[in-house]
Design an enzyme around this catalytic site. Sequence first.
Site, PDB file in Angstrom:
ATOM      1  N   GLU A 153       0.858  -1.186   0.000  1.00 25.01           N
ATOM      2  CA  GLU A 153       0.000   0.000   0.000  1.00 25.01           C
ATOM      3  C   GLU A 153       0.894   1.237   0.000  1.00 25.01           C
ATOM      4  OE1 GLU A 153      -2.256   2.922  -0.106  1.00 25.01           O
ATOM      5  OE2 GLU A 153      -3.358   1.015  -0.068  1.00 25.01           O
ATOM      6  N   MET A 208     -10.033   4.090  -0.179  1.00 24.51           N
ATOM      7  CA  MET A 208     -11.256   4.873  -0.015  1.00 24.51           C
ATOM      8  C   MET A 208     -12.217   4.208   0.967  1.00 24.51           C
ATOM      9  SD  MET A 208     -12.231   7.832  -1.350  1.00 24.51           S
ATOM     10  CE  MET A 208     -11.741   8.061  -3.060  1.00 24.51           C
ATOM     11  N   HIS A 258     -17.216   7.553  -7.931  1.00 28.04           N
ATOM     12  CA  HIS A 258     -17.620   6.210  -8.347  1.00 28.04           C
ATOM     13  C   HIS A 258     -17.133   5.905  -9.762  1.00 28.04           C
ATOM     14  CE1 HIS A 258     -21.308   6.345  -5.392  1.00 28.04           C
ATOM     15  NE2 HIS A 258     -20.152   6.244  -4.777  1.00 28.04           N
ATOM     16  N   ASN A 266      -3.854   5.443   1.583  1.00 25.87           N
ATOM     17  CA  ASN A 266      -3.774   5.036   2.993  1.00 25.87           C
ATOM     18  C   ASN A 266      -4.146   3.572   3.083  1.00 25.87           C
ATOM     19  OD1 ASN A 266      -6.545   6.663   2.504  1.00 25.87           O
ATOM     20  ND2 ASN A 266      -6.955   4.872   3.774  1.00 25.87           N
TER      21      ASN A 266
END
Length: 525
Positions: A40, A124, A442, A120
């Site tokens: 990540e 999301m 989206h 992070n």
Amino acid sequence: MTREFPTRVDVVIVGSGPCGAAYARILSEQAPDATIALFEVGPLLADPPGLHVKNIADPAVRAAAQRASQGPAPRDQDSDTMSGYADPDDRLVRPGTFLLPDGYRQPGEDGLPGAAMSSNVGGMGAHWTGACPRPGGAERPDFVPGLEELLSEGERLLGVDAHAFDDAPFADDVRKRLGAALDPGRADDRQVAPMPLAVARQADGRITWSGSDVVFGETTRSNSHFTLVPEALVTSVVIAGGRAAGVRVRDQRDGVEHEVAARHVVVAADSLRTPQLLWASGVRPAALGRYLNDQPQIVFAVRLRDVDARAGVETGTGQTGIVAQSGVSWVPYTDDAPFHGQVMQLDASPVPLAADDVPAPGTIVGLGWFCAKDIQATDHLEFDDHALDGYGLPAIRIHYRLTERDHASIAAAHDAIRAAADALGEPLDRDPLDLAPGASLHYQGTVRMGSVDDGTSVCDPSSQVWGVPGLFVAGNGVIPTAIACNPTLTSVALAVAGARAIAADLTSTGTASSTAAGTSISREN
């Protein structure tokens, strides 16, 4: 501090949002001996890894977590997760996200000025609204085998509950009014209902929101063969002999480059960065980055008419200090009414009120209508090999236009949201507001799934990239249809199918003998 990177694993996962977490969970359940490394680019925000920021009670700590999620150039901002609900600013920065600094609109095009990302652990999924409706009608990718069961499995992983807010102030009244106006002619499963949400009602009455921590689950956290490495940027997928063979990854803490061999690589970044990484890796099928679609979004707000505000306060859940909305209702998409409605009872008005006007919880209702995009191959991402983004990858340029059909759909959505508002109460503003393209967060279609390799899709129904064995893609970008509903449940369901395919291969051929180096998910920092 120093830390070790594995040199060889069975599976590398790029990205720790709900879909990357779903791969880790299913593999931990179905191939428990497989070694898995998840990289990540962003930092660890909280314990457990992937925690939703709404579950952080201290506003200062929550705001710090949101700032830490804002990529290469974080900035100070309001920590209210409802900030900007009805803000007309086309470059509005939502808490926990960051915008493309440039390239979001080309001359003469609409672009996606609101296009945003998060960096992070949890992606999301640490910031989302938790809405998990099932797609219906033309929204459904019906060539996917066993779609209903996959959606059910997605609901299990996300911890979906349609009844957590059943006793919210006036929630029944809201749904009765909406149903009376909108339900005639709808199938039973497409009538107004409580919104399925990725939330849990705790014994003390608190509501907690599902992030990737819930998807990982204790099965993944206790898996000694699983390693989560935050602040680790995957710069390319290694392709050898025509198949995925691993990744190159840069430690963001010290800049050291590592190469990690793997039998399977899953790129589960987001709809912008997944195709970006494939492009940077030289994997460039014709459909890569194309068929980009967002959901045009219209918002409106009303005050409930003919309600006893004091009764609502006395009988409600009293969750006003925990969550911004006290009830969420769902107006499902149908092919005849091709919009998805998300109706939130708010504790504060999204538009300015008089200073002495303090509405009771649940009496201000925000309506958000989402439209299905008229999908075009020409709506696409372009990657600039001569310019780099903040992470050193090819810069993203967005080409995006609203068609005549899109404008007609938006106009029809205005009529539909007004009809819903009229059923509920009195408008707080004169007209519904069109949010800027990209504001829905989206984005879909950029690594879309297809039933055959005909140049119009990037991956097969198991999410494996056409012609590149061992390389899988995941996230909202995989969704091939024009859906108007919130896409996370659908993308997690498709991720389950991909994870099962990898697990089946690993169990049939045997897993690697080496164990991933590093510390476990629950202790890496």
